[in-house]
Design an enzyme around this catalytic site. Sequence first.
Site, short mmCIF file in Angstrom:
data_model
loop_
_atom_site.label_atom_id
_atom_site.label_comp_id
_atom_site.label_asym_id
_atom_site.label_seq_id
_atom_site.Cartn_x
_atom_site.Cartn_y
_atom_site.Cartn_z
N SER A 56 76.45 63.08 55.18
CA SER A 56 75.66 63.59 54.06
C SER A 56 74.57 64.53 54.57
O SER A 56 74.10 64.38 55.70
CB SER A 56 75.02 62.39 53.35
OG SER A 56 74.64 62.73 52.05
N PRO A 57 74.16 65.50 53.76
CA PRO A 57 73.08 66.39 54.20
C PRO A 57 71.80 65.61 54.45
O PRO A 57 71.38 64.83 53.60
CB PRO A 57 72.91 67.35 53.01
CG PRO A 57 73.61 66.71 51.86
CD PRO A 57 74.65 65.83 52.42
N CYS A 109 67.88 66.25 56.14
CA CYS A 109 66.84 67.02 56.84
C CYS A 109 66.45 66.31 58.12
O CYS A 109 66.23 65.10 58.11
CB CYS A 109 65.59 67.09 55.97
SG CYS A 109 65.66 68.39 54.78
N GLN A 128 74.43 73.54 53.41
CA GLN A 128 73.73 73.23 52.15
C GLN A 128 72.53 74.16 52.03
O GLN A 128 71.64 74.13 52.89
CB GLN A 128 73.25 71.78 52.10
CG GLN A 128 72.66 71.44 50.73
CD GLN A 128 71.98 70.08 50.66
OE1 GLN A 128 71.03 69.82 51.41
NE2 GLN A 128 72.44 69.20 49.79
N TYR A 135 64.22 69.52 43.53
CA TYR A 135 63.88 70.78 44.17
C TYR A 135 63.99 71.92 43.13
O TYR A 135 64.23 71.66 41.95
CB TYR A 135 64.75 71.01 45.42
CG TYR A 135 64.49 69.94 46.47
CD1 TYR A 135 63.20 69.78 47.00
CD2 TYR A 135 65.48 69.07 46.90
CE1 TYR A 135 62.93 68.79 47.95
CE2 TYR A 135 65.21 68.08 47.84
CZ TYR A 135 63.94 67.95 48.36
OH TYR A 135 63.66 66.97 49.27
N ARG A 193 72.34 57.60 55.98
CA ARG A 193 71.67 56.76 56.99
C ARG A 193 72.63 56.10 57.98
O ARG A 193 72.31 56.04 59.17
CB ARG A 193 70.76 55.75 56.29
CG ARG A 193 69.54 56.43 55.67
CD ARG A 193 68.85 55.56 54.66
NE ARG A 193 69.72 55.26 53.53
CZ ARG A 193 69.46 54.37 52.60
NH1 ARG A 193 68.34 53.68 52.66
NH2 ARG A 193 70.28 54.16 51.59
#
Length: 783
Positions: free
Chosen positions: A411-412, A414, A489, A570, A712
């Site tokens: 998963s994307p 950061c 992404q 966002y 995670r």
Amino acid sequence: MKVAIIGGGPAGLYAAILLKKQRPSADITVHERNRADDTFGFGVVFSDATLDNFEKHDLPSYRRITQEFAYWDDIAVHFRGTVHRVGGNGFCGCSRQKLLLILQERARELGVVLHFEVDIEDESRFADADLVLIADGINSRFREKYVDHFQPKVDLRSNKFAWMGSTRSLDAFTFIFQETEWGPFIAHAYQYEAGHSTWIFETDPETFERAGLTGLNETQSAARMAGIFGWFLDGHKLLTNRSMWRNFPMIRSKRWVKDNMVLLGDAKASAHFSIGSGTKLAMEDAIALAEAMERAPSIQAALEVYEYGRREEVEKTQHAADVSLVWFEHVDRFWEFDPVQFAFGVMTRSKAITYDNLKLRAPDFVAEVEKSFARQVRSNGFDVNTDKPVVPLFQPFRLREMEIANRAVVSPMCMYSAKEGVPTDFHLVHYGSRAIGGAGLIFTEMTCVSRDARITPGCAGLWNDEQEAAWRRVVDFVHANSASKICLQLGHAGRKGATKLMWDGIDRPLDEGGWEVFSASPLPYFPDSQVPRELDRAGMNAVRDSFVAAAERGERCGFDMLELHCAHGYLLASFISPLTNTRSDDYGGSLANRLRFPLEVFEVLRAVWPKHKPMSVRISATDWADGGITGDDAVAIARAFAEAGVDLVDVSTGQTVRDAQPIYGRMFQTPFSDQVRNEARVATMCVGNITTADQANTILAAGRADLVALGRPHLVDPFFTMKAAAWYGADGAFCPPQYLPGKDQIFRNSVRDRLDLEELRIKAKPKTRAELKAEATKPLAAE
Ligand SMILES: Cc1cc2nc3c(=O)[nH]c(=O)nc-3n(C[C@H](O)[C@H](O)[C@H](O)COP(=O)(O)OP(=O)(O)OC[C@H]3O[C@@H](n4cnc5c(N)ncnc54)[C@H](O)[C@@H]3O)c2cc1C
Ligand SMILES: Cc1cc2nc3c(=O)[nH]c(=O)nc-3n(C[C@H](O)[C@H](O)[C@H](O)COP(=O)(O)O)c2cc1C
């Protein structure tokens, strides 16, 4: 001690029994408005685990109950002319009337006083009681009398249902999904004693109307049901007993205790019949109350222990019931499924039963599920083995011309470790190792389209040549050293920009060095966050163009796929949600207006992104907040993006507003992926607290998503996919040549570990009562 109990249903009677056992000198009286042998409903159902609990708490009633019970082990799912049976379920059914008579008899033996045909209107007649149990059922008069105190929330569900009975014998808990000229009808049926079964019929309100059931009396509606299910009833009649059609009220009460009064059973909280837990919950409430009374120093303390100690268990059951009832409410979503996949969906609907679990209990059934899945993959042009297929997680998938070898996705996420937006060696190692670890597809973290599009100073970007070169290095490494595909992404932080690194205070505004932030509307995220500037048309043009420039750079880097981030509050998400978009121009108001700018950005990206490469969009499918985006909106949003050419909807949720109230749990966002995939008919990727390959297989096999993203779990385990491949023996899985000896070893060991674990589980599994009964009644000669 004096105890007054209002209501002689399972909760009231069982509480009376347990309290009287505990305090033989107590004066305990049950007040019931019906006659002793009156009853509504037909049979009740308990699992083996519930019966174990009864056995522990009152052996005599347990023994009588189990003598009277019908046992079954199988669940049978009838759908479109097929029947799938799954064993190992361990359930028992008994007549509700017999259950009540057993409990009454046991209560009397112990010295409980039972008053029948007394309708209690006012609890003041129990002013001298130390404890008043309110066990007066789902329409509780006393819960309503003190509605301001107990604060019940009643969620009246949309489907119509009616309880009926039949003389048809059944050897399994039976679900029948029946297509009719009016729409789908469902029967939930189980035997509760020789020659008697309970039948709960369910349908959606529109089908109910079309079938002309409104206004029919009990006999007429039973005749209508007999017409629909006659082929299965096999000449047996349907019986009625207050079998009115109604809507199920899902009840949750904020408080369960008022002074010396306490709510028990349906009066305090209900659980949908599709998980068969109403009577179980009622009797387990009685157990919890009795245990609290045993341990606590005073009645008041005991009531507190009961309320706080029991709540979590009740809420867990209610959540499972909610998930299950929603599945039945939306059964039409799955109507076109292959029957075996449909049956798998029925079995796994409330998350308690998973792929591995079923494989152990019903290997033939799961083998059929695997074959059906592989056949679908084959029909999409992949040359996969359909006789001995690999598990769904290791089946390939295609989006446009991009093929991925398995459905495990990073998963994307950061990493907050870029320098002026430039990915560093950390990123190379991070993405590189996850690629080597075997994931079919890897998403980059949200990569920001301009300097002021960053969430934090550590966020990666793609607005200059240095960043482009650094990303190209990552992409080249992934392509050269793994079979993974990598998706870029792209996003803009909007009002959540200029905030601290995750580990310094997520979403908190920077103390210094911040930059101006933009959003759909000038609403700060936290009260003390920067007030964003409302994006005007010139600003929109600039943002749109920066997305295009970043996508063009992404193509030059060699990314295989592009995702537009329209989730988590966002910038683009701030246009979509009504909670963050209060504009009065063409970009605010209706959903179509709120989608206008995100769709415009998507469309220009689609135009510059190569035709053969896929694009996805990440959405928040619910805001988890009143007045925000809901699952139904998510379907409309997905449809709009699909029309604009999206290939995959990446279904996340929330993070839109601070005061959201998400309901967390295993796989908690998967129902939204399910809804989007099967209502909007678009491929989806689900994500969110999916931690095992077993869960991923459950989701994929049930058709709730096409890809499964794990965030995670991948942070701490880059080799999640390789390990899962070993576990399931998917030996075609990619492994870099340098690591092949390790792969050989883990594959060998996993086969052994898996067999050991299965053996252990089989040994540890207590025999079901059905098995014990079968053993006990087996003729000696046969041994
Ligand atoms: C129509 C219907 C049919 C059902 N059939 C089944 C079934 O076949 N199988 C199954 O497993 N579950 C069935 N259920 C659900 C199941 O009955 C409940 O989940 C379970 O019985 C809850 O137990 P309880 O003791 O909390 O409440 P209840 O069983 O509802 O018992 C409450 C009792 O309180 C009495 N009462 C209410 N108000 C007063 C008052 N003011 N004074 C005196 N007495 C009062 C009622 O007469 C009732 O006997 C049915 C529910 C309904 C509504
Ligand atoms: C450290 C961290 C960073 C994240 N960054 C992003 C991101 O850049 N873009 C995004 O869409 N989601 C991001 N997410 C959300 C994840 O993609 C994922 O949806 C979420 O963690 C739930 O999945 P999980 O339970 O498997 O972790 C991030 C999550 C974490 C834990």
